[in-house]
Motif scaffolding. Structure first.
Motif, PDB file in Angstrom:
ATOM      1  N   TYR A 607       0.840  -1.210   0.000  1.00  0.00           N
ATOM      2  CA  TYR A 607       0.000   0.000   0.000  1.00  0.00           C
ATOM      3  C   TYR A 607       0.871   1.254   0.000  1.00  0.00           C
ATOM      4  O   TYR A 607       0.651   2.179  -0.792  1.00  0.00           O
ATOM      5  N   CYS A 638      -8.803  -1.179   6.817  1.00  0.00           N
ATOM      6  CA  CYS A 638      -8.718  -0.043   5.895  1.00  0.00           C
ATOM      7  C   CYS A 638      -7.711  -0.292   4.780  1.00  0.00           C
ATOM      8  O   CYS A 638      -7.972   0.039   3.613  1.00  0.00           O
ATOM      9  N   HIS A 640      -6.796  -3.130   3.606  1.00  0.00           N
ATOM     10  CA  HIS A 640      -7.370  -4.129   2.711  1.00  0.00           C
ATOM     11  C   HIS A 640      -8.452  -3.529   1.820  1.00  0.00           C
ATOM     12  O   HIS A 640      -8.607  -3.927   0.660  1.00  0.00           O
ATOM     13  N   THR A 641      -9.207  -2.567   2.348  1.00  0.00           N
ATOM     14  CA  THR A 641     -10.191  -1.875   1.507  1.00  0.00           C
ATOM     15  C   THR A 641      -9.507  -1.171   0.351  1.00  0.00           C
ATOM     16  O   THR A 641      -9.941  -1.270  -0.805  1.00  0.00           O
ATOM     17  N   ILE A 642      -8.449  -0.447   0.651  1.00  0.00           N
ATOM     18  CA  ILE A 642      -7.748   0.332  -0.374  1.00  0.00           C
ATOM     19  C   ILE A 642      -7.181  -0.583  -1.454  1.00  0.00           C
ATOM     20  O   ILE A 642      -7.343  -0.326  -2.661  1.00  0.00           O
ATOM     21  N   ALA A 645      -9.940  -2.300  -3.573  1.00  0.00           N
ATOM     22  CA  ALA A 645     -10.441  -1.368  -4.586  1.00  0.00           C
ATOM     23  C   ALA A 645      -9.433  -1.221  -5.719  1.00  0.00           C
ATOM     24  O   ALA A 645      -9.810  -1.157  -6.896  1.00  0.00           O
ATOM     25  N   ARG A 646      -8.161  -1.198  -5.371  1.00  0.00           N
ATOM     26  CA  ARG A 646      -7.097  -1.036  -6.383  1.00  0.00           C
ATOM     27  C   ARG A 646      -7.086  -2.175  -7.381  1.00  0.00           C
ATOM     28  O   ARG A 646      -6.744  -1.987  -8.570  1.00  0.00           O
ATOM     29  N   ALA A 653     -13.800  -4.997  -1.088  1.00  0.00           N
ATOM     30  CA  ALA A 653     -13.542  -3.630  -0.630  1.00  0.00           C
ATOM     31  C   ALA A 653     -14.716  -3.114   0.192  1.00  0.00           C
ATOM     32  O   ALA A 653     -14.529  -2.486   1.245  1.00  0.00           O
ATOM     33  N   TYR A 657     -14.722  -2.154   4.028  1.00  0.00           N
ATOM     34  CA  TYR A 657     -15.100  -0.794   4.400  1.00  0.00           C
ATOM     35  C   TYR A 657     -16.105  -0.805   5.544  1.00  0.00           C
ATOM     36  O   TYR A 657     -15.968  -0.037   6.519  1.00  0.00           O
ATOM     37  N   SER A 687     -10.112   4.665   3.464  1.00  0.00           N
ATOM     38  CA  SER A 687     -10.792   3.613   2.709  1.00  0.00           C
ATOM     39  C   SER A 687     -11.640   4.183   1.584  1.00  0.00           C
ATOM     40  O   SER A 687     -11.702   3.617   0.481  1.00  0.00           O
ATOM     41  N   GLU A 690      -8.875   7.107  -0.576  1.00  0.00           N
ATOM     42  CA  GLU A 690      -7.793   6.436  -1.297  1.00  0.00           C
ATOM     43  C   GLU A 690      -8.243   5.101  -1.882  1.00  0.00           C
ATOM     44  O   GLU A 690      -7.648   4.624  -2.849  1.00  0.00           O
ATOM     45  N   GLY A 691      -9.269   4.490  -1.269  1.00  0.00           N
ATOM     46  CA  GLY A 691      -9.772   3.220  -1.775  1.00  0.00           C
ATOM     47  C   GLY A 691     -10.719   3.426  -2.932  1.00  0.00           C
ATOM     48  O   GLY A 691     -10.329   3.337  -4.109  1.00  0.00           O
TER      49      GLY A 691
END
Length: 772
Positions: A607, A638, A640-642, A645-646, A653, A657, A687, A690-691
């Motif tokens: 990240y 958080c 892991h959410t970002i 989403a990536r 995600a 979240y 999240s 940036e997510g």
């Protein structure tokens, strides 16, 4: 497994019906603060049930002797405890000779409301006492954001089935204790008390360090049919107000309290200043003070609110997190920082962990004036000498700096060896925060004035902490604990090695920048730190070029640390639900031998340094590590959410979240009664921004690559970047960028340059498959 007993609402947290088993959790969730002090949602009136009394003054602590079974060189001598301060909210109520106590009497129509938009806590209920008397009670309280030394309470009682006498006992109580104190020790001396017909005062002193806090109380009531008695004891002062009431007559008592500390005033002035604050609030009046407070919150929300349409649970979650962040830290005082529990509980102690730099700074950089984040970084600069002393205690020399894992004054005060000595990655978070701040603000003056000295100290630490491995023919870092605290005393934690390399590289680059931009200041730093630029930067470069990173060729995945694949490889889904969370059911030995990950570790590094990895590499690492992660750290979901989403894993995600945003509201880890997870709340903001929002900064440019969960109709957030202020709104079809700046904004949306003039908006089509 979650525990949901609170109503969904976009701007409020609502508890309907009083259940004692939820009370300590609610005391945390409904807490208030204003940056200078905080208060758990304890009842004003007497409560005989289970409760965690908590009133906290920012910067006031107690150095409690560390209790360990055996001592090690370098161990901290004390643990800095956030201490429960004198209770200023107390208003006991006696109805015809019987005390109001919700642990004893029956209640109906109980409602407790945290209004996040206005920054108030209110409560209403109907109580039937043992003597058959029935009353309606309504309370509102707030800690003023405009007058941060003032706390105000509106307390009303209406007799529903009788006329008679009601006695209010409004008091300040200095006889308080901490739930976590050793041997039930108390931390306060009460130096002075006084009480008159219109108020009372108390002066408290912490033991050992002699912090002092002055309290003064004033009150008014909406009836003249009263008898007042001044109550004055050694540790408790107040006024007893006896009121003759008729049935259905509402009696309203306002309590105004001034609270000032020796951090801001001389000892001899504390009681006078507290009295001035209380009297000011009384003269201004409850409603006028409330209006100013609400207006202040309105301005905060303009810049930090995130709006979500179509998902009330998600909307409530993000606002709950943003609210607590803003009431915990206001950025007005560089001596203060953000504790992991803020003003909501005692656990963990200290004032700051690495959480501030890794999670909170991204939030404040984007939502608050530059000075707020600058003060967070100045806090660390002012503790640099202590960080050097901390490193010296562990055998490091030549100005090497190891910032503490837990601190309130710069000294390490964490008392678990695997954290105190081994979780050294915290140094990396502090260095990266300097970089992150400067790339968002272009405040290179900070680097010259403060930052470079910190970076040199940190780089010197890493250079001494590595050693050359003859077998690997690489530099290695042995005996560490990474962010994943379910692995202790490991070799070559990938994240730690990665941060070490980056720190030395960035420190060397910063040396050159300051040398060229401000030669006079550069010479001051060289002389002050006895820095040998040529030889030390050459040493750093050699380590950077020859660092070992554990890697599994078959999986094409960086290993968390040496030997990770020797563990039995299971996934979190293999753990029986009845054994979750494992930190409350398994032995520590079993946890350490398992492959399970408390929080993002290798993924944390990916990240932070995402620019270095393509989508497929990120996806491969996520798919390997996420199933092995139990997310029993609040800092885990958080990240892991970002990353989810990536890599366009929108379902995951969204799941993560909700976990991060409602971690405390739904009590995922069964620990909210101890206090909230304040620092991870900034991760919730990350999240979304940036997510889902895809906000990044690369090569001095702002990028946004938004996606949107199917559960949402739209979401929007506002961010500051350099001198620009803009709002991003994302729907299922398009992305709009609106300028709130007086200068032209340039940014990249899905890799395309977008220019937005002052007061204008630009719209581009949503690209949901951008990362697919």
């Amino acid at each position: 497994m979650t525990r949901q007993y609170l109503k969904f609402d976009e701007w409020k947290v609502i508890e309907e019906g009083f259940d004692p088993k939820h009370h300590k959790a609610s005391e945390s969730i409904f807490s208030l603060g204003n940056g200078r002090m905080g208060q758990r949602a304890n009842f004003e009136e007497q409560y005989g049930g289970s409760t965690l009394q908590g009133s906290y003054i920012a910067g006031i602590y107690y150095p409690d002797k560390t209790r360990v079974g055996w001592w090690k060189n370098g161990y901290p001598e004390y643990f800095a405890k956030v201490i429960n301060s004198p209770n200023w909210i107390g208003i006991n109520v006696e109805v015809e000779g019987e005390q109001l106590d919700l642990a004893v009497c029956s209640t109906e129509d109980f409602v407790r409301v945290l209004d996040m938009q206005q920054g108030t806590l209110s409560r209403s209920f109907v109580a039937t006492l043992g003597n058959g008397k029935k009353i309606k009670v309504s309370t509102t309280r707030f800690l003023s954001m405009t007058e941060p030394d003032c706390g105000l309470i509106r307390y009303s009682v209406t007799p529903l089935n009788f006329s008679g006498n009601i006695v209010f006992d409004a008091y300040i109580d200095g006889d308080v204790k901490n739930e976590d104190s050793n041997y039930n020790e108390k931390f306060w001396n009460i130096l002075e008390t006084s009480a008159g017909q219109s108020g009372a005062a108390l002066l408290a002193q912490t033991k050992k360090l002699d912090f002092r806090v002055g309290y003064a109380m004033r009150w008014d009531i909406n009836t003249k049919d009263i008898q007042v008695l001044a109550k004055h004891a050694t540790k408790r002062v107040g006024n007893q107000i006896k009121v003759s009431v008729k049935q259905d007559q509402e009696i309203v008592l306002h309590k105004y309290v001034g609270i000032v500390s020796s951090l801001n005033h001389p000892y001899e002035a504390l009681l006078q200043k507290a009295a001035e604050k209380a009297e000011y609030a009384k003269q201004k009046g409850f409603e006028a003070m409330l209006k100013a407070h609400v207006n202040h919150w309105a301005n905060i929300w303009i810049h930090s609110d995130i709006k979500i349409e179509g998902d009330v649970a998600a909307q409530q979650g993000i606002r709950f997190n943003i609210f607590h962040l803003n009431q915990t830290y206001t950025g007005d005082d560089e001596r203060l920082n953000i504790g992991p529990k803020g003003f909501t509980g005692e656990k963990y102690g200290g004032t700051t962990y690495w959480d501030t730099e890794a999670y909170c700074i991204p939030f404040f950089i984007a939502t608050a004036p530059t000075s707020v984040t600058r003060n967070l970084l100045i806090y660390r600069y002012k503790h640099l000498q202590k960080a050097i002393e901390n490193a010296q205690k562990l055998g490091f020399t030549n100005g090497a700096a190891l910032y503490p894992m837990v601190t309130i004054n710069g000294e390490e005060c964490h008392n678990e060896w695997e954290i105190t000595f081994e979780e050294i990655h915290r140094n990396g978070a502090i260095a990266f925060a300097i970089f992150n701040y400067i790339r968002h603000t272009e405040d290179y003056a900070y680097l010259e004035e403060y930052g470079l000295e910190v970076l040199i100290g940190i780089a010197r630490f890493w250079a001494q902490r590595v050693n050359w491995s003859v077998e690997k023919k690489k530099f290695v870092i042995l005996g560490v604990t990474g962010p994943n605290e379910y692995e202790n005393n490991v070799n070559n934690n990938w994240y730690t090695n990665k941060m070490a390399v980056w720190c030395m590289k960035y420190a060397a680059e910063s040396v050159e920048r300051v040398k060229n931009s401000n030669p006079a200041r550069y010479k001051e730093i060289i002389d002050k730190t006895n820095f040998d630029a040529a030889s030390e930067t050459a040493e750093w470069k050699n380590i950077v070029d020859n660092m070992y990173f554990p890697y599994n060729e078959e999986l094409q995945v960086f290993m968390q640390q040496d030997g990770y694949m020797d563990k039995l490889q299971l996934t979190a889904s293999d753990i029986p639900l009845a054994e979750r969370p494992i930190n409350q059911h398994w032995s520590w030995d079993r946890i350490l031998r398992s492959c399970f990950i408390k929080q993002a570790d290798t993924l944390q590094g990916i990240y932070v340094f995402e620019d270095e990895y393509d989508t497929e590499t990120i996806r491969r690492h996520f798919n390997f590590y996420e199933p092995r992660t139990v997310h029993e750290s609040s800092l885990s979901p958080c990240v892991h959410t970002i990353l989810a989403a990536r890599i366009a894993k929108l379902d995951k995600a969204y799941e993560m979240y909700l976990r991060t945003s409602r971690l405390d509201l739904d009590d995922y880890n069964r620990e909210v009664h101890e206090g909230l997870h304040i620092t991870s709340m900034a991760g919730t903001w990350m999240s979304i921004v940036e997510g889902f929002g895809g906000k990044r900064v690369q090569n001095g440019n702002l990028l946004v690559n938004p996606i949107i969960p199917v559960q949402w109709n739209s979401y929007s957030f506002r961010i500051r970047f350099k001198e620009s202020d803009m709002e991003i709104r994302v729907t299922q079809k398009e992305v709009s960028i609106s300028s709130h700046s007086d200068k032209t904004i340039e940014l990249y949306v899905y890799s395309e340059k977008v220019v937005v003039k002052p007061g204008e908006s630009k719209v581009v089509a949503l690209k949901p498959d951008y990362y697919a």
